[in-house]
Design an enzyme around this catalytic site. Sequence first.
Site, PDB file in Angstrom:
ATOM      1  N   ALA A  74       0.873  -1.174   0.000  1.00 58.87           N
ATOM      2  CA  ALA A  74       0.000   0.000   0.000  1.00 58.87           C
ATOM      3  C   ALA A  74       0.909   1.223   0.000  1.00 58.87           C
ATOM      4  CB  ALA A  74      -0.866  -0.016   1.250  1.00 58.87           C
ATOM      5  N   GLY A 119       0.691  -4.995   0.638  1.00 58.94           N
ATOM      6  CA  GLY A 119      -0.339  -5.024  -0.400  1.00 58.94           C
ATOM      7  C   GLY A 119       0.125  -5.700  -1.693  1.00 58.94           C
ATOM      8  N   GLU A 122      -0.305  -9.312  -1.104  1.00 50.09           N
ATOM      9  CA  GLU A 122      -1.762  -9.545  -1.081  1.00 50.09           C
ATOM     10  C   GLU A 122      -2.348  -9.539  -2.498  1.00 50.09           C
ATOM     11  OE1 GLU A 122      -2.030  -6.332   1.828  1.00 50.09           O
ATOM     12  OE2 GLU A 122      -3.075  -7.684   3.160  1.00 50.09           O
ATOM     13  N   GLU A 142       3.686  -5.250   7.580  1.00 48.94           N
ATOM     14  CA  GLU A 142       2.862  -4.188   8.178  1.00 48.94           C
ATOM     15  C   GLU A 142       3.198  -3.932   9.639  1.00 48.94           C
ATOM     16  OE1 GLU A 142       1.739  -6.624   6.264  1.00 48.94           O
ATOM     17  OE2 GLU A 142       0.473  -5.768   4.702  1.00 48.94           O
TER      18      GLU A 142
END
Length: 269
Positions: A74, A119, A122, A142
């Site tokens: 992200a 991300g 993911e 994270e």
Amino acid sequence: MEFGGFKHLVIEQDGAALVVTVNRPEALNALSQSVVREFERLVTQLEMAGTDAKWPIRGVIITGGGEKSFVAGADIAEMNAMSPDQALAYGQSMQDVTLRMERLPLPVIAAVNGFALGGGCELAMACDFIYASERASFGQPEVNLGLVPGFGGSVRLQQRVGVGMARELIFTGRRIKADEALRIGLANRLFGSVEEMLDAAKATIAEISEKSPTAIANAKSAMHSMIHLSVEEGLAEEARSFYQAFHTEDSVEGRTAFLEKRSPQWLGR
Ligand code: CAA
């Protein structure tokens, strides 16, 4: 179908494969909100294509632009300016993209050429399977930011590598190399170069494109819907899917062609 107007996704057709390259070199291809919006638009276009056997694209490859990164996660700079409510909306918008990718009637392969972190890991796990080049690395870092996975990693990493390994990777935020990703079953195959990996992904889609589009869509949908089920529930789901396959013209054509010793002519229905 035209794929115009994308800024961060480079979209090219190569044979039966649609190659989607996330291209934001200044941030190692991090998934900013505008990249997420482009993924939303791409998925909408792919959903519209359905299983039409006349559509030339029969599979999607997602990879990262540049030498270093698949997707570095992200976008941390953007997240830094978000309120919790905005972060929730951001997380849910990409979660929605990942769910819709899993529901597409087409196979999607992640071709991981560098960092697949947070991300990025993911996004790769929302694909049907993962190929990795030797420079690939994976992780859910994270916790280093005081955060937790937000684009599906807590769920999908457990499914991919098992509960214990997923917990170890998420609690430590540790980055693993491609050979370890292969060993724990996160990546299907490991390649010496990015070119070799992309060629192999295209060859896999070419191989899949020889099969009935409805059978592939049916198999993908059934396998995704049974992933959380008990063996009994999964077998019932498989029986439903097997029954449904017998209603398709492609299944008649496939069996008939086999018995007539000829190649099947798929109709996509
Ligand atoms: N978001 C925004 N910018 C990022 C980024 C990210 N996730 N990752 C890297 N960048 C930017 C860096 O800030 C840097 O920008 P500047 O040149 O303007 O300083 C540029 O990309 C190059 O990065 P580095 O200089 O850090 O490159 P490196 O080779 O030294 O290190 C790296 C590479 C190990 C991937 C390191 O950049 C890094 O640790 N990135 C963050 C990875 C991460 O924590 N990802 C998870 C994000 S949280 C998340 O994804 C939550 C979720 O589940 C939804």
